[in-house]
Scaffold this motif. Structure first.
Motif, short mmCIF file in Angstrom:
data_model
loop_
_atom_site.label_atom_id
_atom_site.label_comp_id
_atom_site.label_asym_id
_atom_site.label_seq_id
_atom_site.Cartn_x
_atom_site.Cartn_y
_atom_site.Cartn_z
N ASP A 176 0.83 -1.21 0.00
CA ASP A 176 0.00 0.00 0.00
C ASP A 176 0.86 1.25 0.00
OD1 ASP A 176 0.90 -0.62 2.57
OD2 ASP A 176 -1.08 -0.47 3.51
N THR A 177 1.97 1.24 0.73
CA THR A 177 2.82 2.43 0.81
C THR A 177 3.43 2.77 -0.54
OG1 THR A 177 4.68 1.06 1.53
CG2 THR A 177 3.38 2.13 3.24
N THR A 178 3.87 1.75 -1.27
CA THR A 178 4.47 1.98 -2.57
C THR A 178 3.44 2.53 -3.55
OG1 THR A 178 6.15 0.28 -2.27
CG2 THR A 178 5.60 0.86 -4.53
N THR A 179 2.27 1.92 -3.58
CA THR A 179 1.23 2.35 -4.52
C THR A 179 0.84 3.80 -4.27
OG1 THR A 179 0.38 0.09 -4.58
CG2 THR A 179 -1.06 1.83 -5.40
N ILE A 180 0.64 4.16 -3.03
CA ILE A 180 0.21 5.52 -2.69
C ILE A 180 1.28 6.54 -3.10
CG2 ILE A 180 -0.28 7.07 -0.76
CD1 ILE A 180 -1.65 4.58 0.56
N ALA A 181 2.54 6.20 -2.89
CA ALA A 181 3.62 7.12 -3.27
C ALA A 181 3.66 7.36 -4.77
CB ALA A 181 4.97 6.57 -2.80
N GLN A 182 3.21 6.38 -5.55
CA GLN A 182 3.27 6.49 -7.00
C GLN A 182 2.05 7.17 -7.60
OE1 GLN A 182 5.79 5.54 -9.02
NE2 GLN A 182 7.07 4.85 -7.32
N LEU A 183 1.04 7.50 -6.80
CA LEU A 183 -0.17 8.11 -7.34
C LEU A 183 0.08 9.49 -7.94
CD1 LEU A 183 -2.88 7.13 -4.68
CD2 LEU A 183 -2.70 6.33 -7.05
N ARG A 184 1.11 10.17 -7.46
CA ARG A 184 1.43 11.48 -8.02
C ARG A 184 1.84 11.35 -9.49
NH1 ARG A 184 6.50 14.51 -5.48
NH2 ARG A 184 7.46 12.62 -6.30
N GLN A 185 2.68 10.34 -9.78
CA GLN A 185 3.14 10.14 -11.15
C GLN A 185 2.11 9.41 -12.00
OE1 GLN A 185 4.98 9.19 -8.46
NE2 GLN A 185 6.69 10.63 -8.49
N THR A 193 -6.23 4.05 6.76
CA THR A 193 -4.82 3.68 6.81
C THR A 193 -4.05 4.34 5.68
OG1 THR A 193 -5.35 1.54 7.82
CG2 THR A 193 -3.20 1.75 6.77
N ALA A 194 -4.65 4.34 4.49
CA ALA A 194 -4.00 4.98 3.33
C ALA A 194 -3.79 6.46 3.58
CB ALA A 194 -4.84 4.76 2.08
N GLN A 195 -4.75 7.11 4.22
CA GLN A 195 -4.61 8.54 4.49
C GLN A 195 -3.45 8.80 5.45
OE1 GLN A 195 -6.29 11.16 2.97
NE2 GLN A 195 -4.61 12.26 3.98
N SER A 196 -3.23 7.91 6.40
CA SER A 196 -2.10 8.09 7.31
C SER A 196 -0.78 7.99 6.56
CB SER A 196 -2.14 7.06 8.44
OG SER A 196 -1.80 5.76 8.00
N ILE A 197 -0.75 7.15 5.51
CA ILE A 197 0.45 7.05 4.67
C ILE A 197 0.63 8.32 3.85
CG2 ILE A 197 1.50 5.76 2.76
CD1 ILE A 197 -0.04 3.28 3.83
N VAL A 198 -0.48 8.84 3.31
CA VAL A 198 -0.42 10.11 2.59
C VAL A 198 0.14 11.21 3.49
CG1 VAL A 198 -1.82 11.94 1.55
CG2 VAL A 198 -2.27 9.56 0.97
N ASP A 199 -0.34 11.27 4.72
CA ASP A 199 0.12 12.30 5.65
C ASP A 199 1.62 12.20 5.89
OD1 ASP A 199 -2.51 13.12 5.84
OD2 ASP A 199 -2.89 12.09 7.75
N PHE A 200 2.13 10.98 5.98
CA PHE A 200 3.57 10.79 6.15
C PHE A 200 4.32 11.30 4.92
CE2 PHE A 200 7.28 8.08 5.18
CZ PHE A 200 8.10 8.43 6.24
N TYR A 201 3.85 10.93 3.74
CA TYR A 201 4.52 11.35 2.52
C TYR A 201 4.48 12.87 2.33
CZ TYR A 201 5.23 6.60 0.78
OH TYR A 201 5.64 5.31 0.60
N LYS A 202 3.39 13.49 2.77
CA LYS A 202 3.35 14.94 2.73
C LYS A 202 4.38 15.54 3.67
CE LYS A 202 -1.46 15.90 1.37
NZ LYS A 202 -2.74 16.51 1.83
N LYS A 203 4.54 14.94 4.82
CA LYS A 203 5.48 15.44 5.82
C LYS A 203 6.91 15.42 5.31
CE LYS A 203 6.66 12.83 9.32
NZ LYS A 203 6.63 12.05 10.59
N ILE A 204 7.28 14.39 4.54
CA ILE A 204 8.65 14.28 4.07
C ILE A 204 8.83 14.82 2.65
CG2 ILE A 204 9.09 12.30 5.57
CD1 ILE A 204 8.94 10.52 3.08
N GLY A 205 7.74 15.35 2.06
CA GLY A 205 7.84 16.00 0.76
C GLY A 205 7.73 15.09 -0.45
N VAL A 206 7.38 13.83 -0.24
CA VAL A 206 7.19 12.92 -1.38
C VAL A 206 5.91 13.27 -2.13
CG1 VAL A 206 6.72 10.51 -2.02
CG2 VAL A 206 8.55 11.05 -0.39
N LEU A 207 4.87 13.65 -1.40
CA LEU A 207 3.62 14.10 -1.99
C LEU A 207 3.39 15.55 -1.61
CD1 LEU A 207 1.21 11.05 -1.34
CD2 LEU A 207 2.24 11.72 -3.52
#
Length: 317
Positions: free
Chosen positions: A89-98, A283-297
Protein backbone atom coordinates in the motif's frame (compact mmCIF):
# COMPACT_ATOMS: atom_id res chain seq x y z
CA UNK A 1 7.96 -3.06 -1.95
CA UNK A 2 9.34 0.36 -2.09
CA UNK A 3 9.15 3.55 -4.14
CA UNK A 4 11.83 4.88 -6.46
CA UNK A 5 14.94 6.48 -4.98
CA UNK A 6 18.28 7.81 -6.15
CA UNK A 7 19.98 4.65 -4.94
CA UNK A 8 21.20 2.03 -7.40
CA UNK A 9 18.33 -0.35 -8.04
CA UNK A 10 18.49 -4.12 -8.09
CA UNK A 11 16.19 -5.37 -10.83
CA UNK A 12 15.59 -9.02 -11.48
CA UNK A 13 14.69 -10.09 -14.98
CA UNK A 14 11.48 -11.80 -15.94
CA UNK A 15 10.29 -15.15 -14.73
CA UNK A 16 7.88 -16.99 -17.00
CA UNK A 17 4.83 -19.12 -16.51
CA UNK A 18 5.55 -22.76 -17.35
CA UNK A 19 2.06 -23.64 -18.57
CA UNK A 20 0.40 -22.27 -21.71
CA UNK A 21 -3.10 -20.86 -21.78
CA UNK A 22 -5.97 -23.26 -22.28
CA UNK A 23 -8.30 -20.55 -23.56
CA UNK A 24 -7.92 -17.20 -25.25
CA UNK A 25 -5.24 -14.80 -24.09
CA UNK A 26 -6.01 -12.78 -20.98
CA UNK A 27 -4.82 -9.44 -22.32
CA UNK A 28 -7.02 -7.76 -24.90
CA UNK A 29 -3.89 -6.34 -26.56
CA UNK A 30 -2.66 -9.85 -27.30
CA UNK A 31 0.04 -11.95 -25.67
CA UNK A 32 0.23 -13.19 -22.10
CA UNK A 33 -1.09 -11.31 -19.09
CA UNK A 34 2.03 -9.99 -17.38
CA UNK A 35 1.89 -9.66 -13.60
CA UNK A 36 4.66 -7.87 -11.68
CA UNK A 37 5.85 -9.59 -8.50
CA UNK A 38 8.74 -9.25 -6.08
CA UNK A 39 11.51 -11.66 -5.17
CA UNK A 40 10.60 -12.75 -1.65
CA UNK A 41 8.20 -15.11 0.07
CA UNK A 42 5.44 -12.51 0.40
CA UNK A 43 4.64 -13.27 -3.25
CA UNK A 44 4.20 -17.00 -2.59
CA UNK A 45 0.53 -17.09 -3.76
CA UNK A 46 1.57 -15.93 -7.23
CA UNK A 47 4.36 -18.50 -7.40
CA UNK A 48 2.03 -21.30 -6.28
CA UNK A 49 -0.67 -20.27 -8.75
CA UNK A 50 1.90 -20.22 -11.55
CA UNK A 51 3.67 -23.49 -10.83
CA UNK A 52 0.57 -25.46 -9.81
CA UNK A 53 -1.17 -24.48 -13.04
CA UNK A 54 -3.94 -22.55 -11.28
CA UNK A 55 -3.78 -19.65 -13.72
CA UNK A 56 -3.84 -22.01 -16.69
CA UNK A 57 -6.76 -23.96 -15.21
CA UNK A 58 -8.68 -20.66 -15.08
CA UNK A 59 -7.98 -20.10 -18.77
CA UNK A 60 -5.35 -17.44 -18.11
CA UNK A 61 -2.06 -17.16 -19.99
CA UNK A 62 0.06 -15.51 -17.28
CA UNK A 63 3.70 -14.49 -17.17
CA UNK A 64 5.17 -13.40 -13.83
CA UNK A 65 7.69 -10.58 -14.12
CA UNK A 66 10.06 -10.21 -11.18
CA UNK A 67 11.30 -6.87 -9.84
CA UNK A 68 13.76 -6.23 -7.03
CA UNK A 69 11.72 -3.27 -5.79
CA UNK A 70 8.00 -2.66 -5.78
CA UNK A 71 8.37 0.90 -7.05
CA UNK A 72 9.75 -0.44 -10.31
CA UNK A 73 6.82 -2.83 -10.60
CA UNK A 74 4.39 0.06 -10.23
CA UNK A 75 6.33 2.06 -12.81
CA UNK A 76 6.03 -0.90 -15.18
CA UNK A 77 2.24 -0.60 -14.97
CA UNK A 78 2.41 2.99 -16.15
CA UNK A 79 4.46 2.04 -19.20
CA UNK A 80 2.32 -0.97 -20.08
CA UNK A 81 5.19 -3.39 -19.47
CA UNK A 82 2.86 -5.28 -17.12
CA UNK A 83 -0.90 -5.23 -16.70
CA UNK A 84 -1.24 -6.18 -13.01
CA UNK A 85 1.06 -6.04 -10.01
CA UNK A 86 1.32 -7.02 -6.39
CA UNK A 87 2.51 -4.04 -4.38
CA UNK A 88 2.51 -2.70 -0.85
CA UNK A 89 0.00 0.00 0.00
CA UNK A 90 2.82 2.43 0.81
CA UNK A 91 4.47 1.98 -2.57
CA UNK A 92 1.23 2.35 -4.52
CA UNK A 93 0.21 5.52 -2.69
CA UNK A 94 3.62 7.12 -3.27
CA UNK A 95 3.27 6.49 -7.00
CA UNK A 96 -0.17 8.11 -7.34
CA UNK A 97 1.43 11.48 -8.02
CA UNK A 98 3.14 10.14 -11.15
CA UNK A 99 0.34 7.77 -12.14
CA UNK A 100 -3.12 8.81 -10.91
CA UNK A 101 -4.69 6.07 -13.04
CA UNK A 102 -3.47 3.38 -10.61
CA UNK A 103 -6.28 1.29 -9.14
CA UNK A 104 -6.07 -0.96 -6.08
CA UNK A 105 -8.64 -3.75 -6.33
CA UNK A 106 -8.17 -5.76 -3.13
CA UNK A 107 -5.67 -6.82 -0.49
CA UNK A 108 -4.17 -10.31 -0.61
CA UNK A 109 -1.95 -10.16 2.48
CA UNK A 110 -1.38 -8.25 5.69
CA UNK A 111 1.22 -8.58 8.42
CA UNK A 112 2.66 -6.95 11.51
CA UNK A 113 5.32 -9.67 11.89
CA UNK A 114 7.06 -9.96 8.53
CA UNK A 115 8.89 -6.63 8.73
CA UNK A 116 11.47 -6.64 11.52
CA UNK A 117 13.65 -4.11 13.30
CA UNK A 118 17.29 -5.15 13.06
CA UNK A 119 19.90 -3.37 15.18
CA UNK A 120 23.66 -3.77 15.01
CA UNK A 121 25.29 -5.77 17.77
CA UNK A 122 26.10 -3.35 20.58
CA UNK A 123 23.10 -1.15 19.76
CA UNK A 124 20.41 -2.27 22.18
CA UNK A 125 17.61 0.27 21.87
CA UNK A 126 16.16 3.00 19.67
CA UNK A 127 17.75 5.61 21.93
CA UNK A 128 21.22 4.33 20.94
CA UNK A 129 20.63 4.72 17.18
CA UNK A 130 22.55 7.37 15.26
CA UNK A 131 22.10 6.12 11.67
CA UNK A 132 19.32 4.00 10.18
CA UNK A 133 19.36 2.43 6.75
CA UNK A 134 16.14 2.94 4.81
CA UNK A 135 14.69 1.83 1.52
CA UNK A 136 12.33 4.67 0.53
CA UNK A 137 8.73 3.56 0.85
CA UNK A 138 7.61 0.79 3.19
CA UNK A 139 10.95 0.53 4.98
CA UNK A 140 11.08 4.31 5.44
CA UNK A 141 7.62 4.71 6.92
CA UNK A 142 8.14 1.64 9.12
CA UNK A 143 11.36 3.17 10.43
CA UNK A 144 9.56 6.44 11.16
CA UNK A 145 6.83 4.59 13.08
CA UNK A 146 9.43 2.63 15.06
CA UNK A 147 11.39 5.71 16.10
CA UNK A 148 8.21 7.63 16.89
CA UNK A 149 6.88 4.77 19.03
CA UNK A 150 10.13 4.77 21.01
CA UNK A 151 10.17 8.51 21.62
CA UNK A 152 13.11 9.27 19.32
CA UNK A 153 12.69 12.84 18.00
CA UNK A 154 12.28 13.32 14.27
CA UNK A 155 15.52 14.44 12.69
CA UNK A 156 17.75 13.16 15.48
CA UNK A 157 18.65 10.03 13.51
CA UNK A 158 20.50 10.23 10.21
CA UNK A 159 19.06 8.05 7.44
CA UNK A 160 21.08 6.28 4.77
CA UNK A 161 19.16 5.31 1.63
CA UNK A 162 20.16 2.04 -0.03
CA UNK A 163 18.72 -1.09 -1.61
CA UNK A 164 17.59 -4.01 0.58
CA UNK A 165 20.54 -6.13 -0.54
CA UNK A 166 22.97 -3.44 0.67
CA UNK A 167 21.64 -3.30 4.22
CA UNK A 168 23.34 -6.32 5.81
CA UNK A 169 26.75 -5.21 4.50
CA UNK A 170 26.21 -1.64 5.71
CA UNK A 171 25.26 -3.02 9.12
CA UNK A 172 28.27 -5.33 9.21
CA UNK A 173 30.65 -2.45 8.44
CA UNK A 174 29.05 -0.24 11.09
CA UNK A 175 27.91 2.29 8.49
CA UNK A 176 24.38 2.05 9.92
CA UNK A 177 23.03 1.08 13.32
CA UNK A 178 19.95 -0.70 12.04
CA UNK A 179 17.16 -1.09 9.51
CA UNK A 180 13.52 -2.15 9.27
CA UNK A 181 12.97 -4.61 6.44
CA UNK A 182 11.15 -7.71 5.30
CA UNK A 183 12.79 -11.10 4.98
CA UNK A 184 15.29 -12.36 4.02
CA UNK A 185 17.29 -9.29 5.09
CA UNK A 186 16.70 -9.64 8.85
CA UNK A 187 17.70 -13.32 8.65
CA UNK A 188 20.80 -12.33 6.65
CA UNK A 189 21.97 -10.05 9.45
CA UNK A 190 21.50 -12.84 11.96
CA UNK A 191 23.34 -15.33 9.77
CA UNK A 192 26.35 -13.03 9.33
CA UNK A 193 26.41 -12.35 13.07
CA UNK A 194 26.27 -8.57 12.75
CA UNK A 195 22.81 -7.81 14.11
CA UNK A 196 19.87 -8.87 16.22
CA UNK A 197 16.10 -8.50 15.84
CA UNK A 198 14.57 -6.25 18.48
CA UNK A 199 10.96 -5.87 17.29
CA UNK A 200 8.40 -6.51 14.58
CA UNK A 201 6.22 -3.71 13.25
CA UNK A 202 3.11 -5.07 14.94
CA UNK A 203 4.80 -4.32 18.26
CA UNK A 204 4.24 -0.63 17.51
CA UNK A 205 0.85 -1.13 15.84
CA UNK A 206 2.04 -0.87 12.26
CA UNK A 207 0.79 -3.36 9.67
CA UNK A 208 1.59 -3.38 5.97
CA UNK A 209 -0.83 -4.58 3.27
CA UNK A 210 -0.18 -5.90 -0.19
CA UNK A 211 -2.64 -4.80 -2.85
CA UNK A 212 -3.42 -6.20 -6.26
CA UNK A 213 -3.17 -3.15 -8.50
CA UNK A 214 -3.66 -2.22 -12.14
CA UNK A 215 -4.49 0.90 -14.16
CA UNK A 216 -7.93 2.31 -14.91
CA UNK A 217 -7.61 2.07 -18.73
CA UNK A 218 -6.61 -1.59 -18.61
CA UNK A 219 -9.26 -2.49 -16.04
CA UNK A 220 -11.99 -0.79 -18.07
CA UNK A 221 -11.18 -3.11 -20.97
CA UNK A 222 -10.30 -6.27 -19.03
CA UNK A 223 -12.42 -6.40 -15.88
CA UNK A 224 -13.39 -10.03 -16.47
CA UNK A 225 -9.74 -11.02 -16.63
CA UNK A 226 -8.96 -9.06 -13.46
CA UNK A 227 -11.76 -10.85 -11.63
CA UNK A 228 -10.53 -14.21 -12.90
CA UNK A 229 -7.09 -13.46 -11.43
CA UNK A 230 -8.73 -12.53 -8.12
CA UNK A 231 -10.54 -15.87 -8.03
CA UNK A 232 -7.27 -17.69 -8.64
CA UNK A 233 -5.60 -15.75 -5.81
CA UNK A 234 -8.46 -16.67 -3.46
CA UNK A 235 -7.55 -20.31 -4.02
CA UNK A 236 -3.80 -19.69 -4.09
CA UNK A 237 -3.74 -17.80 -0.78
CA UNK A 238 -5.76 -20.59 0.83
CA UNK A 239 -3.29 -23.12 -0.57
CA UNK A 240 -0.34 -21.20 0.84
CA UNK A 241 -1.95 -20.99 4.29
CA UNK A 242 -2.88 -24.69 4.37
CA UNK A 243 0.34 -26.06 2.84
CA UNK A 244 3.40 -23.91 3.65
CA UNK A 245 5.76 -26.58 2.28
CA UNK A 246 4.18 -26.35 -1.16
CA UNK A 247 4.47 -22.57 -0.95
CA UNK A 248 8.12 -22.96 0.03
CA UNK A 249 8.90 -25.23 -2.92
CA UNK A 250 7.20 -22.85 -5.37
CA UNK A 251 9.03 -19.83 -3.94
CA UNK A 252 12.37 -21.62 -4.02
CA UNK A 253 11.87 -22.51 -7.68
CA UNK A 254 10.79 -18.97 -8.58
CA UNK A 255 13.22 -16.81 -6.62
CA UNK A 256 15.62 -19.17 -4.81
CA UNK A 257 14.44 -18.39 -1.28
CA UNK A 258 15.28 -21.08 1.27
CA UNK A 259 12.33 -23.27 2.26
CA UNK A 260 12.59 -22.49 5.97
CA UNK A 261 12.36 -18.76 5.28
CA UNK A 262 9.13 -19.19 3.33
CA UNK A 263 7.61 -21.48 5.95
CA UNK A 264 8.38 -18.85 8.58
CA UNK A 265 6.97 -16.13 6.34
CA UNK A 266 3.69 -18.01 5.91
CA UNK A 267 3.42 -18.13 9.69
CA UNK A 268 4.08 -14.39 9.91
CA UNK A 269 1.84 -13.23 7.04
CA UNK A 270 -1.93 -13.51 6.77
CA UNK A 271 -2.57 -14.46 3.13
CA UNK A 272 -6.18 -13.89 2.11
CA UNK A 273 -8.03 -11.95 -0.58
CA UNK A 274 -9.97 -9.22 1.20
CA UNK A 275 -11.91 -6.21 -0.03
CA UNK A 276 -10.65 -2.70 0.56
CA UNK A 277 -12.91 -0.87 3.02
CA UNK A 278 -13.37 2.50 4.68
CA UNK A 279 -10.75 1.36 7.21
CA UNK A 280 -8.34 0.84 4.31
CA UNK A 281 -8.94 4.46 3.30
CA UNK A 282 -8.09 5.61 6.84
CA UNK A 283 -4.82 3.68 6.81
CA UNK A 284 -4.00 4.98 3.33
CA UNK A 285 -4.61 8.54 4.49
CA UNK A 286 -2.10 8.09 7.31
CA UNK A 287 0.45 7.05 4.67
CA UNK A 288 -0.42 10.11 2.59
CA UNK A 289 0.12 12.30 5.65
CA UNK A 290 3.57 10.79 6.15
CA UNK A 291 4.52 11.35 2.52
CA UNK A 292 3.35 14.94 2.73
CA UNK A 293 5.48 15.44 5.82
CA UNK A 294 8.65 14.28 4.07
CA UNK A 295 7.84 16.00 0.76
CA UNK A 296 7.19 12.92 -1.38
CA UNK A 297 3.62 14.10 -1.99
CA UNK A 298 2.72 17.75 -2.32
CA UNK A 299 -0.99 17.27 -3.02
CA UNK A 300 -3.73 15.02 -1.68
CA UNK A 301 -4.20 12.05 -4.05
CA UNK A 302 -7.72 10.92 -4.91
CA UNK A 303 -7.86 7.83 -2.70
CA UNK A 304 -11.59 7.39 -3.33
CA UNK A 305 -10.86 6.82 -7.02
CA UNK A 306 -7.62 4.88 -6.59
CA UNK A 307 -9.01 2.39 -4.05
CA UNK A 308 -11.92 0.30 -5.35
CA UNK A 309 -13.87 -0.42 -2.17
CA UNK A 310 -15.75 -3.73 -2.04
CA UNK A 311 -14.63 -4.54 -5.59
CA UNK A 312 -14.30 -8.26 -4.98
CA UNK A 313 -17.51 -8.37 -2.95
CA UNK A 314 -19.29 -7.20 -6.07
CA UNK A 315 -17.70 -10.15 -7.88
CA UNK A 316 -19.33 -12.53 -5.41
CA UNK A 317 -22.84 -11.05 -5.76
Amino acid sequence: MTLASAAVVLTISTGACSRPATQTTADSAGGPLRIAVGIDASYAPFFVADQEGMFADAGLDVELVQFGRGGEAVDALATGQVQLAGSSDTTTIAQLRQNPSLRAMYSYEVSGDYLKVVLRNGVDSAADIRKMGIVPGLSQISTDRYLQANGVPAGSVETVSATPTDMPALLDRGDIDGYVLWEPWPATALAQGSGHITAVTGDFDWFYHHWAITTEPWLDQNEGTARAVARVLVDATARVESDPRTAAAATRTAVNVADDQTVTAVDEINFSVENLTDKSIETAQSIVDFYKKIGVLSEQPDLASAMLLDWYQEENK
